[in-house]
Motif scaffolding. Structure first.
Motif, short mmCIF file in Angstrom:
data_model
loop_
_atom_site.label_atom_id
_atom_site.label_comp_id
_atom_site.label_asym_id
_atom_site.label_seq_id
_atom_site.Cartn_x
_atom_site.Cartn_y
_atom_site.Cartn_z
N LYS A 30 0.82 -1.21 0.00
CA LYS A 30 0.00 0.00 0.00
C LYS A 30 0.86 1.26 0.00
O LYS A 30 0.54 2.23 -0.70
N GLY A 31 1.95 1.25 0.77
CA GLY A 31 2.83 2.41 0.82
C GLY A 31 3.50 2.68 -0.52
O GLY A 31 3.49 3.80 -1.02
N ILE A 32 4.07 1.64 -1.10
CA ILE A 32 4.73 1.79 -2.39
C ILE A 32 3.74 2.23 -3.46
O ILE A 32 4.01 3.15 -4.24
N SER A 33 2.57 1.62 -3.49
CA SER A 33 1.56 1.96 -4.49
C SER A 33 1.12 3.41 -4.38
O SER A 33 0.99 4.11 -5.39
N ALA A 34 0.89 3.87 -3.15
CA ALA A 34 0.45 5.26 -2.94
C ALA A 34 1.50 6.24 -3.44
O ALA A 34 1.17 7.25 -4.07
N LEU A 35 2.76 5.97 -3.15
CA LEU A 35 3.82 6.89 -3.57
C LEU A 35 4.06 6.83 -5.07
O LEU A 35 4.21 7.87 -5.72
N GLU A 36 4.08 5.63 -5.64
CA GLU A 36 4.30 5.51 -7.08
C GLU A 36 3.18 6.13 -7.89
O GLU A 36 3.42 6.72 -8.94
N LYS A 37 1.95 6.01 -7.39
CA LYS A 37 0.80 6.58 -8.07
C LYS A 37 0.93 8.10 -8.21
O LYS A 37 0.39 8.69 -9.14
N HIS A 38 1.66 8.72 -7.31
CA HIS A 38 1.84 10.18 -7.31
C HIS A 38 3.26 10.58 -7.70
O HIS A 38 3.72 11.67 -7.38
N ASP A 39 3.94 9.67 -8.41
CA ASP A 39 5.28 9.94 -8.96
C ASP A 39 6.32 10.33 -7.93
O ASP A 39 7.20 11.16 -8.19
N ILE A 40 6.24 9.74 -6.74
CA ILE A 40 7.26 9.93 -5.72
C ILE A 40 8.35 8.89 -5.97
O ILE A 40 8.07 7.69 -5.98
N SER A 48 11.97 -2.72 10.01
CA SER A 48 12.32 -3.50 11.20
C SER A 48 11.03 -4.14 11.68
O SER A 48 10.00 -4.07 11.01
N GLU A 49 11.07 -4.73 12.83
CA GLU A 49 9.87 -5.39 13.38
C GLU A 49 8.71 -4.41 13.54
O GLU A 49 7.55 -4.79 13.37
N ILE A 50 9.00 -3.15 13.88
CA ILE A 50 7.93 -2.19 14.17
C ILE A 50 7.95 -0.94 13.28
O ILE A 50 7.14 -0.05 13.45
N ARG A 51 8.87 -0.89 12.29
CA ARG A 51 8.98 0.33 11.50
C ARG A 51 9.20 0.01 10.02
O ARG A 51 9.97 -0.88 9.67
N LEU A 52 8.53 0.78 9.16
CA LEU A 52 8.74 0.74 7.72
C LEU A 52 9.09 2.16 7.30
O LEU A 52 8.30 3.08 7.50
N SER A 53 10.30 2.35 6.75
CA SER A 53 10.76 3.68 6.39
C SER A 53 10.95 3.81 4.89
O SER A 53 11.55 2.93 4.26
N PHE A 54 10.45 4.90 4.35
CA PHE A 54 10.63 5.24 2.95
C PHE A 54 11.58 6.42 2.89
O PHE A 54 11.38 7.42 3.58
N TYR A 55 12.61 6.33 2.05
CA TYR A 55 13.56 7.42 1.88
C TYR A 55 13.30 8.07 0.52
O TYR A 55 13.29 7.38 -0.51
N ASP A 60 10.26 15.91 -1.97
CA ASP A 60 9.05 15.09 -1.94
C ASP A 60 8.62 14.73 -0.52
O ASP A 60 7.61 14.04 -0.34
N ALA A 61 9.35 15.16 0.49
CA ALA A 61 9.10 14.72 1.87
C ALA A 61 7.71 15.10 2.36
O ALA A 61 6.97 14.25 2.88
N GLU A 62 7.33 16.35 2.22
CA GLU A 62 6.02 16.78 2.73
C GLU A 62 4.88 16.07 2.01
O GLU A 62 3.92 15.61 2.63
N LYS A 63 5.01 15.95 0.69
CA LYS A 63 3.99 15.25 -0.10
C LYS A 63 3.90 13.78 0.33
O LYS A 63 2.82 13.21 0.44
N THR A 64 5.06 13.16 0.61
CA THR A 64 5.10 11.77 1.04
C THR A 64 4.37 11.58 2.37
O THR A 64 3.56 10.66 2.53
N VAL A 65 4.63 12.47 3.32
CA VAL A 65 3.95 12.40 4.62
C VAL A 65 2.44 12.49 4.43
O VAL A 65 1.68 11.70 5.00
N LYS A 66 2.00 13.43 3.62
CA LYS A 66 0.56 13.62 3.39
C LYS A 66 -0.06 12.41 2.71
O LYS A 66 -1.16 11.97 3.08
N LEU A 67 0.62 11.85 1.72
CA LEU A 67 0.09 10.68 1.01
C LEU A 67 0.00 9.46 1.91
O LEU A 67 -0.99 8.73 1.90
N LEU A 68 1.05 9.22 2.71
CA LEU A 68 1.02 8.06 3.61
C LEU A 68 -0.01 8.25 4.72
O LEU A 68 -0.69 7.29 5.11
N HIS A 69 -0.16 9.47 5.19
CA HIS A 69 -1.19 9.75 6.20
C HIS A 69 -2.57 9.47 5.62
O HIS A 69 -3.41 8.82 6.26
N LYS A 70 -2.79 9.93 4.41
CA LYS A 70 -4.09 9.69 3.76
C LYS A 70 -4.34 8.19 3.57
O LYS A 70 -5.43 7.69 3.86
#
Length: 76
Positions: A30-40, A48-55, A60-70
């Motif tokens: 879902k994370g990859i799809s959301a970002l790729e759909k918006h050309d990020i 890790s066990e409790i964290r997934l980080s996108f670099y 694109d940072a602010e847009k990424t935060v908003k897209l993942l939040h949505k």
């Protein structure tokens, strides 16, 4: 194991935190799809066990935060 170091002053890391996140492949998809759909451009992904980080580019940072939040908060 699996640790990675990125040295670039123009890259931002945005993380999704949750219990046993590593075992839920749907979250990664879902994370990859959301970002790729918006050309990020995803520079790297780390998890890790409790964290997934996108670099992504600082530009694109602010847009990424908003897209993942949505995708993960507003759509729940």
């Amino acid at each position: 194991t699996g640790e990675m170091c990125i040295r670039d002053r123009h890259i931002s890391g945005i993380s999704i935190i949750g219990a046993s996140i590593r075992h839920d492949k749907n979250i990664l998809y879902k994370g990859i799809s959301a970002l790729e759909k918006h050309d990020i451009n995803i520079i790297s992904i780390n998890n890790s066990e409790i964290r997934l980080s996108f670099y992504v580019s600082d530009n694109d940072a602010e847009k990424t935060v908003k897209l993942l939040h949505k995708e993960f908060i507003e759509n729940e």
